[in-house]
Design a protein around this motif. Structure first.
Motif, short mmCIF file in Angstrom:
data_model
loop_
_atom_site.label_atom_id
_atom_site.label_comp_id
_atom_site.label_asym_id
_atom_site.label_seq_id
_atom_site.Cartn_x
_atom_site.Cartn_y
_atom_site.Cartn_z
N ILE A 1 -5.77 -3.47 -9.76
CA ILE A 1 -4.46 -3.97 -9.35
C ILE A 1 -3.41 -2.88 -9.51
CG2 ILE A 1 -2.60 -5.58 -9.93
CD1 ILE A 1 -4.80 -7.63 -10.66
N LEU A 2 -3.40 -2.24 -10.67
CA LEU A 2 -2.39 -1.22 -10.95
C LEU A 2 -2.59 0.02 -10.09
CD1 LEU A 2 -2.28 -1.56 -14.83
CD2 LEU A 2 -0.50 -2.25 -13.23
N ALA A 3 -3.84 0.45 -9.95
CA ALA A 3 -4.12 1.64 -9.16
C ALA A 3 -3.74 1.44 -7.70
CB ALA A 3 -5.59 2.03 -9.27
N THR A 4 -4.01 0.23 -7.18
CA THR A 4 -3.72 -0.05 -5.78
C THR A 4 -2.23 -0.27 -5.57
OG1 THR A 4 -5.88 -1.12 -5.66
CG2 THR A 4 -4.39 -1.48 -3.82
N ALA A 5 -1.62 -1.09 -6.42
CA ALA A 5 -0.21 -1.41 -6.26
C ALA A 5 0.68 -0.19 -6.44
CB ALA A 5 0.20 -2.50 -7.26
N ARG A 6 0.36 0.66 -7.43
CA ARG A 6 1.21 1.80 -7.74
C ARG A 6 0.73 3.10 -7.09
NH1 ARG A 6 4.96 1.44 -11.62
NH2 ARG A 6 5.56 3.39 -10.59
N ARG A 7 -0.24 2.98 -6.18
CA ARG A 7 -0.70 4.11 -5.35
C ARG A 7 -1.13 5.31 -6.21
NH1 ARG A 7 3.32 4.77 -0.33
NH2 ARG A 7 1.59 6.14 0.27
N VAL A 8 -1.89 5.01 -7.26
CA VAL A 8 -2.32 6.05 -8.19
C VAL A 8 -3.20 7.09 -7.48
CG1 VAL A 8 -3.74 6.48 -10.24
CG2 VAL A 8 -2.13 4.55 -10.21
N LEU A 9 -4.13 6.64 -6.64
CA LEU A 9 -5.00 7.60 -5.97
C LEU A 9 -4.25 8.44 -4.96
CD1 LEU A 9 -8.42 5.78 -5.46
CD2 LEU A 9 -7.56 7.08 -7.40
N ASP A 10 -3.25 7.85 -4.30
CA ASP A 10 -2.44 8.63 -3.37
C ASP A 10 -1.75 9.78 -4.11
OD1 ASP A 10 -3.08 7.03 -1.22
OD2 ASP A 10 -1.34 5.73 -1.46
N GLY A 11 -1.21 9.47 -5.28
CA GLY A 11 -0.57 10.51 -6.07
C GLY A 11 -1.55 11.56 -6.55
N ASP A 12 -2.73 11.11 -6.96
CA ASP A 12 -3.77 12.04 -7.42
C ASP A 12 -4.18 12.99 -6.29
OD1 ASP A 12 -5.96 12.59 -9.60
OD2 ASP A 12 -7.06 12.35 -7.72
N LEU B 1 6.21 4.91 -2.69
CA LEU B 1 6.63 3.61 -3.21
C LEU B 1 5.49 2.60 -3.15
CD1 LEU B 1 10.18 3.33 -1.59
CD2 LEU B 1 9.57 4.12 -3.89
N GLY B 2 5.40 1.77 -4.18
CA GLY B 2 4.36 0.75 -4.23
C GLY B 2 4.92 -0.57 -4.71
N LEU B 3 4.00 -1.48 -5.02
CA LEU B 3 4.37 -2.82 -5.48
C LEU B 3 4.69 -2.81 -6.96
CD1 LEU B 3 4.46 -5.94 -4.89
CD2 LEU B 3 2.06 -5.98 -5.60
N ASP B 4 5.87 -3.36 -7.33
CA ASP B 4 6.23 -3.51 -8.75
C ASP B 4 5.47 -4.70 -9.32
OD1 ASP B 4 8.26 -1.50 -9.39
OD2 ASP B 4 9.44 -2.47 -7.84
N ARG C 1 -3.52 -15.26 6.58
CA ARG C 1 -2.63 -16.09 5.78
C ARG C 1 -1.89 -15.28 4.71
NH1 ARG C 1 -2.72 -21.57 5.95
NH2 ARG C 1 -4.35 -22.57 7.19
N MET C 2 -2.43 -14.13 4.36
CA MET C 2 -1.83 -13.33 3.29
C MET C 2 -0.58 -12.61 3.77
SD MET C 2 -5.37 -11.85 1.57
CE MET C 2 -4.51 -10.78 0.39
N LYS C 3 0.26 -12.23 2.84
CA LYS C 3 1.46 -11.47 3.17
C LYS C 3 1.08 -10.08 3.68
CE LYS C 3 4.14 -13.57 -0.62
NZ LYS C 3 4.92 -13.29 -1.85
N PRO C 4 1.85 -9.50 4.57
CA PRO C 4 1.56 -8.13 5.01
C PRO C 4 1.71 -7.11 3.89
CG PRO C 4 3.63 -8.89 5.94
CD PRO C 4 2.99 -10.09 5.30
N THR C 5 2.40 -7.48 2.83
CA THR C 5 2.55 -6.60 1.66
C THR C 5 1.52 -6.88 0.58
OG1 THR C 5 4.14 -8.21 0.77
CG2 THR C 5 5.04 -6.33 2.01
#
Length: 317
Positions: free
Chosen positions: A113-124, A141-144, A224-228
């Motif tokens: 959840i944290l790696a995906t929401a906060r874009r950890v791999l993108d930063g890496d 920017l990612g999901l808080d 049904r899910m949010k686009p975010t």
């Protein structure tokens, strides 16, 4: 053939010592899954099989093992790799290893959840590619996660509840699908799946793979899910229709996915590997040293109990 204990894949050292204490000859494979022909050959004459989720235990296997087989001890919580009805018909006990891996799987779920929401791999990747960069207000920017986001838990069993416990520390609002076995939680709102998908910022899957849950998350569910929204799966790959998921990730129907399991495991759909909005791990949910030790030893304890004529600690049938 002399009755023996068949261990298709090498367990932890301590668990292997426990296997040998059972007092029967032990036939053991290597670290990799055995080929089907070797699996059937080495099962012949076994009194007990201590297997993992990679071994398909079906009628053919049970017949190859023979009528002296008493127990199939699965080193996993799920047992979708075992034809339980066929085993029951032949008088073979089936066991699994619930409870001991709840915390480890919940930990990995929060990590995804944290790696995906906060874009950890993108930063890496940005740093490893040695591209010039400077901090900016709009950078990666990612999901808080801790800003009042809603976590939707599909399957509010032991692991689902362990995830909820961790999510509370991040101030996440928790909704979950109804569960007959779950104790009442004042801060958890129980919703049917369609509404849960619509309201959640993160959807995490913790239900077993059954005929009812296969492709539970299909194209219609994803719409049904949010686009975010973010989808997390540390349960079983078959719960998600990967064709539909790839299209949803490509089209922006959902924002991202964190996956520890895959529909055709160990093969990973190459389309998922190409998508930048995925975090992928190779079935690491229970991959803590202490957790794997407990799983393997519980599986052996189940087999030993049945062979001794006792009720196993965690029976399935």
């Amino acid at each position: 053939m002399e009755p023996h204990v068949y261990v298709p894949r090498l367990l932890t050292d301590a668990a292997m010592r426990e296997v040998r204490k059972i007092g029967l000859p032990v036939v053991v494979g290597g670290e990799d899954p055995p080929e089907r022909a070797a699996l059937l050959r080495d099962a012949a004459g076994a009194a007990a099989v201590v297997c993992t989720l990679t071994e398909r235990i079906d009628a053919e296997f049970l017949d190859a093992a023979g009528p002296q087989l008493k127990v199939v001890a699965n080193t996993a919580v799920g047992y979708d790799n075992i034809d339980v009805a066929a085993a029951t018909e032949r008088g073979v006990r089936v066991t699994n290893t619930p409870g001991v891996l709840d915390g480890a799987t919940a930990d990995l779920t929060m990590g995804l959840i944290l790696a995906t929401a906060r874009r950890v791999l993108d930063g890496d990747r940005l740093l490893r590619e040695r591209k010039p960069w400077v901090w900016g207000p709009r950078m990666l920017l990612g999901l808080d996660v801790s800003a009042g986001t809603t976590l939707g838990i599909v399957g509010y069993g032991r692991i689902g509840r362990a995830v909820a416990k961790r999510a509370r520390a991040f101030d996440m609002k928790i909704v979950a699908t109804p569960s007959r076995s779950a104790p009442p939680d004042d801060d958890v709102e129980f919703l049917e799946l369609p509404e849960l998908l619509e309201r959640s910022d993160v959807v995490t899957l913790h239900c077993p793979l059954t005929e009812r849950t296969r492709h539970l998350i299909d194209a219609a569910a994803l719409r049904r899910m949010k686009p975010t929204a973010i989808l997390i799966n540390t349960a079983r790959g078959g719960i998600v229709d990967e064709d539909a998921l790839v299209e949803a990730l490509r089209s922006g129907t959902i924002a991202a996915a964190g996956l520890d399991v895959f529909e055709d495991e160990p093969r990973v759909d190459p389309r998922l590997l190409e998508l930048p909005n995925t975090v992928l791990t190779p079935h690491l949910g229970s991959a803590g040293v202490a957790t794997r030790e407990r799983m393997c030893r519980l599986s052996v304890a189940n087999a030993a109990a049945v062979l001794a004529g006792e009720e196993p600690p965690t029976p399935v049938n």
